[in-house]
Design a protein around this motif. Sequence first.
Motif, mmCIF file in Angstrom:
data_model
loop_
_atom_site.group_PDB
_atom_site.id
_atom_site.type_symbol
_atom_site.label_atom_id
_atom_site.label_comp_id
_atom_site.label_asym_id
_atom_site.label_seq_id
_atom_site.Cartn_x
_atom_site.Cartn_y
_atom_site.Cartn_z
ATOM 1 N N ILE A 189 0.849 -1.190 0.000
ATOM 2 C CA ILE A 189 0.000 0.000 0.000
ATOM 3 C C ILE A 189 0.881 1.236 0.000
ATOM 4 C CG2 ILE A 189 -0.125 0.321 2.514
ATOM 5 C CD1 ILE A 189 -3.141 0.901 2.155
ATOM 6 N N ARG A 190 0.308 2.363 -0.412
ATOM 7 C CA ARG A 190 0.895 3.687 -0.186
ATOM 8 C C ARG A 190 0.019 4.372 0.856
ATOM 9 N NH1 ARG A 190 5.796 5.461 -2.325
ATOM 10 N NH2 ARG A 190 4.954 7.454 -1.623
ATOM 11 N N LEU A 191 0.625 4.792 1.951
ATOM 12 C CA LEU A 191 -0.154 5.391 3.031
ATOM 13 C C LEU A 191 -0.241 6.913 2.940
ATOM 14 C CD1 LEU A 191 0.847 3.287 6.164
ATOM 15 C CD2 LEU A 191 -1.220 3.142 4.767
ATOM 16 N N HIS A 247 3.836 -0.247 3.670
ATOM 17 C CA HIS A 247 4.374 0.775 2.782
ATOM 18 C C HIS A 247 5.879 0.709 2.986
ATOM 19 C CE1 HIS A 247 4.250 5.230 1.288
ATOM 20 N NE2 HIS A 247 5.487 4.758 1.182
ATOM 21 N N ASN A 248 6.596 0.197 2.010
ATOM 22 C CA ASN A 248 8.032 -0.019 2.153
ATOM 23 C C ASN A 248 8.747 1.326 2.242
ATOM 24 O OD1 ASN A 248 10.679 -0.934 2.028
ATOM 25 N ND2 ASN A 248 10.191 -2.546 0.547
ATOM 26 N N LEU A 249 9.314 1.605 3.409
ATOM 27 C CA LEU A 249 9.885 2.921 3.682
ATOM 28 C C LEU A 249 11.392 2.998 3.481
ATOM 29 C CD1 LEU A 249 7.852 3.747 6.904
ATOM 30 C CD2 LEU A 249 7.782 5.080 4.786
ATOM 31 N N GLN A 250 12.064 1.875 3.291
ATOM 32 C CA GLN A 250 13.523 1.888 3.318
ATOM 33 C C GLN A 250 14.143 2.753 2.226
ATOM 34 O OE1 GLN A 250 15.336 -1.952 2.597
ATOM 35 N NE2 GLN A 250 13.713 -2.549 1.192
ATOM 36 N N GLY A 251 13.434 2.948 1.111
ATOM 37 C CA GLY A 251 13.976 3.788 0.050
ATOM 38 C C GLY A 251 13.326 5.153 -0.040
ATOM 39 N N GLU A 252 12.491 5.487 0.939
ATOM 40 C CA GLU A 252 11.766 6.748 0.927
ATOM 41 C C GLU A 252 12.579 7.864 1.586
ATOM 42 O OE1 GLU A 252 9.214 7.195 -0.749
ATOM 43 O OE2 GLU A 252 7.700 5.612 -0.564
ATOM 44 N N PRO A 253 12.266 9.121 1.286
ATOM 45 C CA PRO A 253 12.995 10.241 1.918
ATOM 46 C C PRO A 253 12.786 10.255 3.427
ATOM 47 C CG PRO A 253 11.673 10.990 0.033
ATOM 48 C CD PRO A 253 11.256 9.585 0.313
ATOM 49 N N ASP A 254 13.786 10.702 4.139
ATOM 50 C CA ASP A 254 13.653 10.869 5.585
ATOM 51 C C ASP A 254 12.483 11.795 5.879
ATOM 52 O OD1 ASP A 254 15.866 9.295 5.894
ATOM 53 O OD2 ASP A 254 17.246 10.930 6.361
ATOM 54 N N GLY A 255 11.739 11.451 6.909
ATOM 55 C CA GLY A 255 10.633 12.295 7.315
ATOM 56 C C GLY A 255 9.289 11.902 6.761
ATOM 57 N N LEU A 256 9.253 11.036 5.752
ATOM 58 C CA LEU A 256 7.956 10.672 5.168
ATOM 59 C C LEU A 256 7.059 10.011 6.214
ATOM 60 C CD1 LEU A 256 6.049 10.398 2.733
ATOM 61 C CD2 LEU A 256 7.079 8.166 2.298
ATOM 62 N N ALA A 257 7.623 9.150 7.045
ATOM 63 C CA ALA A 257 6.815 8.392 8.007
ATOM 64 C C ALA A 257 6.160 9.278 9.061
ATOM 65 C CB ALA A 257 7.661 7.327 8.689
ATOM 66 N N VAL A 258 6.628 10.506 9.199
ATOM 67 C CA VAL A 258 6.010 11.413 10.171
ATOM 68 C C VAL A 258 5.361 12.611 9.484
ATOM 69 C CG1 VAL A 258 7.427 10.734 12.137
ATOM 70 C CG2 VAL A 258 8.276 12.491 10.570
ATOM 71 N N SER A 259 5.212 12.525 8.168
ATOM 72 C CA SER A 259 4.513 13.587 7.446
ATOM 73 C C SER A 259 3.022 13.505 7.738
ATOM 74 C CB SER A 259 4.754 13.457 5.946
ATOM 75 O OG SER A 259 4.148 12.269 5.433
ATOM 76 N N SER A 319 -2.549 -4.296 10.974
ATOM 77 C CA SER A 319 -1.214 -3.993 11.472
ATOM 78 C C SER A 319 -0.390 -3.326 10.382
ATOM 79 C CB SER A 319 -0.527 -5.271 11.941
ATOM 80 O OG SER A 319 -0.332 -6.157 10.854
ATOM 81 N N PHE A 320 0.752 -2.784 10.794
ATOM 82 C CA PHE A 320 1.644 -2.103 9.856
ATOM 83 C C PHE A 320 3.039 -2.684 9.993
ATOM 84 C CE2 PHE A 320 4.389 1.804 9.041
ATOM 85 C CZ PHE A 320 4.396 1.624 7.668
ATOM 86 N N ASP A 321 3.564 -3.267 8.899
ATOM 87 C CA ASP A 321 4.941 -3.732 8.845
ATOM 88 C C ASP A 321 5.852 -2.571 8.481
ATOM 89 O OD1 ASP A 321 6.079 -6.948 8.286
ATOM 90 O OD2 ASP A 321 4.044 -6.599 9.027
ATOM 91 N N VAL A 322 6.919 -2.404 9.252
ATOM 92 C CA VAL A 322 7.841 -1.281 9.079
ATOM 93 C C VAL A 322 9.152 -1.800 8.509
ATOM 94 C CG1 VAL A 322 9.101 0.559 10.229
ATOM 95 C CG2 VAL A 322 6.813 -0.076 11.036
ATOM 96 N N CYS A 323 9.437 -1.480 7.257
ATOM 97 C CA CYS A 323 10.710 -1.854 6.639
ATOM 98 C C CYS A 323 11.519 -0.577 6.444
ATOM 99 C CB CYS A 323 10.492 -2.575 5.310
ATOM 100 S SG CYS A 323 12.036 -3.196 4.580
ATOM 101 N N VAL A 324 12.500 -0.362 7.325
ATOM 102 C CA VAL A 324 13.340 0.829 7.281
ATOM 103 C C VAL A 324 14.794 0.429 7.480
ATOM 104 C CG1 VAL A 324 11.553 2.411 8.127
ATOM 105 C CG2 VAL A 324 13.047 1.235 9.772
ATOM 106 N N ILE A 345 10.245 6.239 13.112
ATOM 107 C CA ILE A 345 9.242 5.217 13.438
ATOM 108 C C ILE A 345 8.845 5.322 14.907
ATOM 109 C CG2 ILE A 345 8.724 2.755 13.402
ATOM 110 C CD1 ILE A 345 9.126 4.213 10.647
ATOM 111 N N ALA A 346 9.779 5.659 15.767
ATOM 112 C CA ALA A 346 9.421 5.888 17.171
ATOM 113 C C ALA A 346 8.455 7.065 17.284
ATOM 114 C CB ALA A 346 10.678 6.136 18.002
ATOM 115 N N ARG A 347 8.673 8.101 16.496
ATOM 116 C CA ARG A 347 7.759 9.249 16.507
ATOM 117 C C ARG A 347 6.385 8.853 15.970
ATOM 118 N NH1 ARG A 347 10.565 13.830 13.216
ATOM 119 N NH2 ARG A 347 8.629 14.919 13.743
ATOM 120 N N LEU A 348 6.361 8.028 14.930
ATOM 121 C CA LEU A 348 5.092 7.550 14.390
ATOM 122 C C LEU A 348 4.343 6.742 15.443
ATOM 123 C CD1 LEU A 348 3.188 7.106 11.911
ATOM 124 C CD2 LEU A 348 4.529 5.032 11.441
#
Length: 324
Positions: free
Chosen positions: A82-84, A108-120, A136-141, A149-152
Amino acid sequence: MRVLDSHLHLWDPEVLTYTWLEGPMAYRFADLELEHARLGLAEPEKSVFVQAETIEDDFLAEVDWVAGLAPAIGIVGIVAGIRLDRGTDTVAHLEGLLAEPLVVGVRHNLQGEPDGLAVSAAFVTGAREVAARDLSFDVCVRENQLPDIARLAGAIPELRLVLDHLGKPAVGTAASPLAPSAEWARDLTELARHANAFCKLSGLPGEAGGDWSAEQLEPFLDVAADAFGVERLMWGSDWPVSVIGPAEAGDPHAPEDGAATYQPTARSRWADAVIAWAETRGHDLDALLWRNAEQFYRTDRPRLLQTDVAPRSGLRSWLRGHRG
Protein backbone atom coordinates in the motif's frame (compact mmCIF):
# COMPACT_ATOMS: atom_id res chain seq x y z
CA MET A 1 7.78 -27.78 17.31
CA ARG A 2 5.27 -25.46 15.66
CA VAL A 3 6.56 -22.57 13.52
CA LEU A 4 4.70 -19.56 12.18
CA ASP A 5 7.14 -17.80 9.85
CA SER A 6 6.27 -14.12 10.30
CA HIS A 7 8.06 -12.90 7.17
CA LEU A 8 7.80 -14.92 3.96
CA HIS A 9 7.91 -13.56 0.43
CA LEU A 10 6.67 -15.18 -2.78
CA TRP A 11 6.98 -13.86 -6.30
CA ASP A 12 6.59 -14.83 -9.92
CA PRO A 13 7.81 -12.39 -12.62
CA GLU A 14 5.60 -14.20 -15.13
CA VAL A 15 2.48 -13.25 -13.14
CA LEU A 16 3.29 -9.87 -11.57
CA THR A 17 5.67 -7.01 -12.34
CA TYR A 18 8.69 -6.19 -10.17
CA THR A 19 11.41 -3.64 -10.94
CA TRP A 20 13.94 -4.65 -8.29
CA LEU A 21 14.57 -8.35 -8.94
CA GLU A 22 17.98 -9.17 -10.33
CA GLY A 23 20.57 -11.92 -10.35
CA PRO A 24 19.59 -15.10 -8.45
CA MET A 25 16.39 -13.45 -7.21
CA ALA A 26 14.99 -12.79 -10.68
CA TYR A 27 13.23 -16.16 -10.84
CA ARG A 28 10.01 -17.66 -9.58
CA PHE A 29 9.84 -18.31 -5.84
CA ALA A 30 6.43 -19.70 -5.00
CA ASP A 31 4.73 -22.94 -3.95
CA LEU A 32 7.10 -25.52 -5.47
CA GLU A 33 10.23 -23.64 -4.45
CA LEU A 34 8.96 -23.17 -0.90
CA GLU A 35 8.23 -26.89 -0.62
CA HIS A 36 11.93 -27.57 -1.13
CA ALA A 37 12.84 -25.03 1.58
CA ARG A 38 10.60 -26.40 4.34
CA LEU A 39 11.91 -26.54 7.90
CA GLY A 40 12.64 -30.15 8.67
CA LEU A 41 11.41 -30.32 12.29
CA ALA A 42 8.49 -27.88 12.12
CA GLU A 43 5.01 -29.33 12.63
CA PRO A 44 2.88 -27.53 11.80
CA GLU A 45 4.64 -24.94 9.65
CA LYS A 46 2.60 -21.89 8.65
CA SER A 47 3.58 -18.50 7.25
CA VAL A 48 2.58 -14.85 6.98
CA PHE A 49 3.20 -13.49 3.48
CA VAL A 50 4.69 -10.00 3.29
CA GLN A 51 4.28 -8.00 0.11
CA ALA A 52 7.19 -8.38 -2.30
CA GLU A 53 7.23 -4.85 -3.72
CA THR A 54 5.49 -5.36 -7.01
CA ILE A 55 4.76 -2.23 -8.99
CA GLU A 56 1.96 -0.28 -7.35
CA ASP A 57 -0.58 -1.25 -10.02
CA ASP A 58 -0.12 -4.89 -8.95
CA PHE A 59 -0.61 -4.46 -5.19
CA LEU A 60 -4.12 -5.87 -5.25
CA ALA A 61 -3.31 -8.48 -7.89
CA GLU A 62 -0.55 -9.74 -5.59
CA VAL A 63 -3.10 -10.25 -2.81
CA ASP A 64 -5.32 -12.23 -5.18
CA TRP A 65 -2.40 -14.37 -6.37
CA VAL A 66 -1.15 -15.18 -2.89
CA ALA A 67 -4.66 -15.87 -1.58
CA GLY A 68 -5.02 -18.47 -4.33
CA LEU A 69 -1.81 -20.23 -3.22
CA ALA A 70 -2.45 -19.88 0.51
CA PRO A 71 -4.44 -23.04 1.34
CA ALA A 72 -1.94 -25.40 -0.27
CA ILE A 73 1.20 -23.89 1.26
CA GLY A 74 0.02 -22.86 4.71
CA ILE A 75 -0.21 -19.08 4.44
CA VAL A 76 -2.47 -17.85 7.23
CA GLY A 77 -2.08 -14.09 6.75
CA ILE A 78 -1.21 -11.55 4.07
CA VAL A 79 0.56 -8.23 4.63
CA ALA A 80 -0.48 -6.28 1.56
CA GLY A 81 1.35 -3.53 -0.30
CA ILE A 82 0.00 0.00 0.00
CA ARG A 83 0.90 3.69 -0.19
CA LEU A 84 -0.15 5.39 3.03
CA ASP A 85 0.42 8.96 1.84
CA ARG A 86 -2.31 9.11 -0.81
CA GLY A 87 -5.27 10.51 1.12
CA THR A 88 -8.58 9.29 -0.27
CA ASP A 89 -6.76 6.84 -2.55
CA THR A 90 -5.24 5.22 0.56
CA VAL A 91 -8.69 4.89 2.14
CA ALA A 92 -10.11 3.32 -1.04
CA HIS A 93 -7.22 0.87 -1.20
CA LEU A 94 -7.74 -0.15 2.42
CA GLU A 95 -11.43 -0.72 1.81
CA GLY A 96 -10.56 -2.92 -1.16
CA LEU A 97 -8.16 -4.98 0.95
CA LEU A 98 -10.90 -5.70 3.47
CA ALA A 99 -12.57 -7.84 0.80
CA GLU A 100 -9.87 -10.51 1.38
CA PRO A 101 -10.13 -12.16 4.82
CA LEU A 102 -6.49 -13.27 4.73
CA VAL A 103 -5.27 -9.66 4.77
CA VAL A 104 -4.04 -9.01 8.32
CA GLY A 105 -1.85 -5.98 7.74
CA VAL A 106 -0.20 -3.64 5.26
CA ARG A 107 3.28 -2.47 4.37
CA HIS A 108 4.37 0.78 2.78
CA ASN A 109 8.03 -0.02 2.15
CA LEU A 110 9.88 2.92 3.68
CA GLN A 111 13.52 1.89 3.32
CA GLY A 112 13.98 3.79 0.05
CA GLU A 113 11.77 6.75 0.93
CA PRO A 114 12.99 10.24 1.92
CA ASP A 115 13.65 10.87 5.59
CA GLY A 116 10.63 12.30 7.31
CA LEU A 117 7.96 10.67 5.17
CA ALA A 118 6.82 8.39 8.01
CA VAL A 119 6.01 11.41 10.17
CA SER A 120 4.51 13.59 7.45
CA ALA A 121 0.89 14.66 7.86
CA ALA A 122 -0.26 12.59 4.88
CA PHE A 123 1.47 9.43 6.08
CA VAL A 124 0.27 9.75 9.68
CA THR A 125 -3.27 10.24 8.41
CA GLY A 126 -3.00 7.07 6.33
CA ALA A 127 -1.53 5.12 9.25
CA ARG A 128 -4.45 6.21 11.42
CA GLU A 129 -6.78 4.71 8.82
CA VAL A 130 -4.86 1.44 9.12
CA ALA A 131 -5.28 1.41 12.88
CA ALA A 132 -8.97 2.27 12.59
CA ARG A 133 -9.49 -0.91 10.56
CA ASP A 134 -7.59 -3.02 13.10
CA LEU A 135 -4.89 -3.88 10.57
CA SER A 136 -1.21 -3.99 11.47
CA PHE A 137 1.64 -2.10 9.86
CA ASP A 138 4.94 -3.73 8.85
CA VAL A 139 7.84 -1.28 9.08
CA CYS A 140 10.71 -1.85 6.64
CA VAL A 141 13.34 0.83 7.28
CA ARG A 142 17.07 1.20 7.58
CA GLU A 143 18.63 1.93 10.95
CA ASN A 144 18.93 5.69 10.40
CA GLN A 145 15.13 5.86 9.94
CA LEU A 146 14.30 4.32 13.33
CA PRO A 147 13.76 7.66 15.11
CA ASP A 148 10.97 8.52 12.66
CA ILE A 149 9.24 5.22 13.44
CA ALA A 150 9.42 5.89 17.17
CA ARG A 151 7.76 9.25 16.51
CA LEU A 152 5.09 7.55 14.39
CA ALA A 153 4.42 5.05 17.17
CA GLY A 154 4.08 7.92 19.62
CA ALA A 155 1.68 9.79 17.35
CA ILE A 156 -0.60 6.73 16.91
CA PRO A 157 -0.27 4.61 20.06
CA GLU A 158 -3.13 2.34 18.95
CA LEU A 159 -1.29 1.35 15.74
CA ARG A 160 0.09 -2.19 15.91
CA LEU A 161 3.44 -2.03 14.14
CA VAL A 162 6.23 -4.53 13.71
CA LEU A 163 9.78 -3.68 12.75
CA ASP A 164 11.08 -5.87 9.94
CA HIS A 165 14.65 -7.17 10.12
CA LEU A 166 15.51 -5.34 13.38
CA GLY A 167 15.74 -2.11 11.40
CA LYS A 168 18.48 -3.45 9.11
CA PRO A 169 21.55 -2.73 11.24
CA ALA A 170 25.04 -3.04 9.79
CA VAL A 171 26.23 -6.54 10.75
CA GLY A 172 29.29 -7.11 8.57
CA THR A 173 30.05 -10.65 7.42
CA ALA A 174 31.12 -13.89 9.06
CA ALA A 175 34.76 -13.09 8.35
CA SER A 176 34.46 -9.39 9.24
CA PRO A 177 31.67 -9.08 11.81
CA LEU A 178 30.46 -5.77 13.17
CA ALA A 179 29.23 -5.24 16.70
CA PRO A 180 25.85 -3.59 17.25
CA SER A 181 26.30 0.17 17.09
CA ALA A 182 25.38 2.27 20.11
CA GLU A 183 23.15 4.43 17.91
CA TRP A 184 21.17 1.47 16.57
CA ALA A 185 20.73 -0.02 20.05
CA ARG A 186 19.59 3.35 21.41
CA ASP A 187 17.06 3.91 18.63
CA LEU A 188 15.76 0.34 18.81
CA THR A 189 15.26 0.72 22.54
CA GLU A 190 13.42 4.01 22.04
CA LEU A 191 11.02 2.38 19.60
CA ALA A 192 10.47 -0.50 22.00
CA ARG A 193 9.19 1.92 24.65
CA HIS A 194 5.91 1.95 22.71
CA ALA A 195 3.75 -0.97 23.85
CA ASN A 196 2.28 -1.73 20.42
CA ALA A 197 5.70 -1.92 18.71
CA PHE A 198 7.01 -5.42 17.95
CA CYS A 199 10.16 -6.65 16.20
CA LYS A 200 10.98 -9.47 13.79
CA LEU A 201 14.08 -11.59 14.20
CA SER A 202 14.52 -11.68 10.45
CA GLY A 203 16.63 -10.34 7.62
CA LEU A 204 20.04 -10.31 9.30
CA PRO A 205 21.44 -13.03 6.98
CA GLY A 206 20.41 -10.80 4.09
CA GLU A 207 22.15 -7.80 5.63
CA ALA A 208 25.30 -9.94 5.76
CA GLY A 209 24.96 -10.71 2.05
CA GLY A 210 24.31 -14.35 2.90
CA ASP A 211 27.78 -14.65 4.47
CA TRP A 212 26.99 -14.97 8.18
CA SER A 213 27.51 -17.03 11.30
CA ALA A 214 25.33 -17.50 14.36
CA GLU A 215 28.05 -16.06 16.61
CA GLN A 216 28.20 -12.92 14.48
CA LEU A 217 24.45 -12.22 14.72
CA GLU A 218 23.65 -13.28 18.29
CA PRO A 219 24.65 -9.89 19.80
CA PHE A 220 21.97 -8.22 17.67
CA LEU A 221 19.36 -10.70 18.88
CA ASP A 222 20.43 -9.97 22.46
CA VAL A 223 19.90 -6.22 21.99
CA ALA A 224 16.44 -6.85 20.53
CA ALA A 225 15.49 -9.15 23.40
CA ASP A 226 16.67 -6.62 25.97
CA ALA A 227 14.70 -3.85 24.24
CA PHE A 228 11.40 -5.54 23.39
CA GLY A 229 11.30 -8.51 25.72
CA VAL A 230 10.70 -11.96 24.29
CA GLU A 231 6.93 -11.37 24.29
CA ARG A 232 7.27 -8.82 21.45
CA LEU A 233 9.71 -10.70 19.21
CA MET A 234 8.84 -13.09 16.36
CA TRP A 235 10.97 -15.24 14.08
CA GLY A 236 10.87 -14.63 10.33
CA SER A 237 12.83 -16.24 7.51
CA ASP A 238 12.75 -13.37 4.99
CA TRP A 239 12.75 -16.15 2.38
CA PRO A 240 13.94 -15.94 -0.36
CA VAL A 241 15.69 -12.56 0.08
CA SER A 242 17.87 -13.80 2.94
CA VAL A 243 18.92 -17.05 1.26
CA ILE A 244 21.05 -15.47 -1.46
CA GLY A 245 24.81 -15.36 -1.01
CA PRO A 246 27.98 -17.40 -1.39
CA ALA A 247 27.37 -20.99 -2.42
CA GLU A 248 26.98 -23.41 0.47
CA ALA A 249 29.55 -26.16 0.86
CA GLY A 250 28.83 -29.10 -1.43
CA ASP A 251 26.36 -27.25 -3.63
CA PRO A 252 26.60 -29.02 -7.01
CA HIS A 253 25.07 -25.98 -8.72
CA ALA A 254 27.52 -23.42 -7.34
CA PRO A 255 28.49 -20.79 -9.95
CA GLU A 256 32.01 -21.36 -11.20
CA ASP A 257 32.80 -17.65 -10.94
CA GLY A 258 31.90 -17.53 -7.25
CA ALA A 259 28.90 -15.26 -7.82
CA ALA A 260 26.05 -15.11 -5.31
CA THR A 261 23.53 -17.90 -5.64
CA TYR A 262 20.53 -19.49 -3.94
CA GLN A 263 21.41 -21.24 -0.67
CA PRO A 264 19.13 -24.30 -0.32
CA THR A 265 19.57 -24.75 3.46
CA ALA A 266 19.78 -21.10 4.56
CA ARG A 267 16.16 -20.83 5.71
CA SER A 268 16.59 -23.82 8.01
CA ARG A 269 20.01 -22.60 9.16
CA TRP A 270 18.54 -19.27 10.27
CA ALA A 271 15.74 -21.03 12.16
CA ASP A 272 18.28 -23.32 13.82
CA ALA A 273 20.47 -20.35 14.77
CA VAL A 274 17.62 -18.46 16.43
CA ILE A 275 16.40 -21.62 18.20
CA ALA A 276 19.89 -22.34 19.56
CA TRP A 277 20.24 -18.71 20.72
CA ALA A 278 16.85 -18.80 22.43
CA GLU A 279 17.55 -22.10 24.16
CA THR A 280 20.90 -20.86 25.44
CA ARG A 281 19.25 -17.75 26.93
CA GLY A 282 16.24 -19.61 28.32
CA HIS A 283 13.77 -17.72 26.11
CA ASP A 284 10.27 -19.02 25.39
CA LEU A 285 10.65 -20.82 22.06
CA ASP A 286 6.94 -21.20 21.34
CA ALA A 287 6.46 -17.46 21.83
CA LEU A 288 9.27 -16.62 19.40
CA LEU A 289 8.37 -19.22 16.78
CA TRP A 290 4.57 -19.11 16.88
CA ARG A 291 2.56 -17.45 19.62
CA ASN A 292 3.73 -13.84 19.30
CA ALA A 293 3.20 -13.74 15.53
CA GLU A 294 -0.18 -15.43 15.87
CA GLN A 295 -1.33 -12.88 18.44
CA PHE A 296 0.15 -9.85 16.65
CA TYR A 297 -1.32 -10.71 13.26
CA ARG A 298 -4.47 -12.17 14.85
CA THR A 299 -4.31 -15.23 12.63
CA ASP A 300 -6.14 -17.13 15.36
CA ARG A 301 -9.13 -14.80 14.92
CA PRO A 302 -10.14 -14.87 11.23
CA ARG A 303 -11.51 -11.56 10.03
CA LEU A 304 -14.98 -11.69 8.52
CA LEU A 305 -15.34 -10.87 4.84
CA GLN A 306 -16.44 -7.29 4.29
CA THR A 307 -19.37 -6.96 1.89
CA ASP A 308 -19.61 -3.18 1.67
CA VAL A 309 -16.50 -2.57 -0.43
CA ALA A 310 -15.95 -1.92 -4.11
CA PRO A 311 -15.54 -4.98 -6.37
CA ARG A 312 -11.88 -5.97 -6.58
CA SER A 313 -11.57 -5.64 -10.35
CA GLY A 314 -13.25 -2.25 -10.38
CA LEU A 315 -11.00 -0.96 -7.59
CA ARG A 316 -7.89 -2.10 -9.47
CA SER A 317 -8.96 -0.12 -12.52
CA TRP A 318 -9.75 2.90 -10.37
CA LEU A 319 -6.35 2.78 -8.65
CA ARG A 320 -4.54 2.50 -11.98
CA GLY A 321 -6.26 5.67 -13.11
CA HIS A 322 -5.33 7.55 -9.95
CA ARG A 323 -1.66 6.70 -9.40
CA GLY A 324 0.32 9.59 -8.02
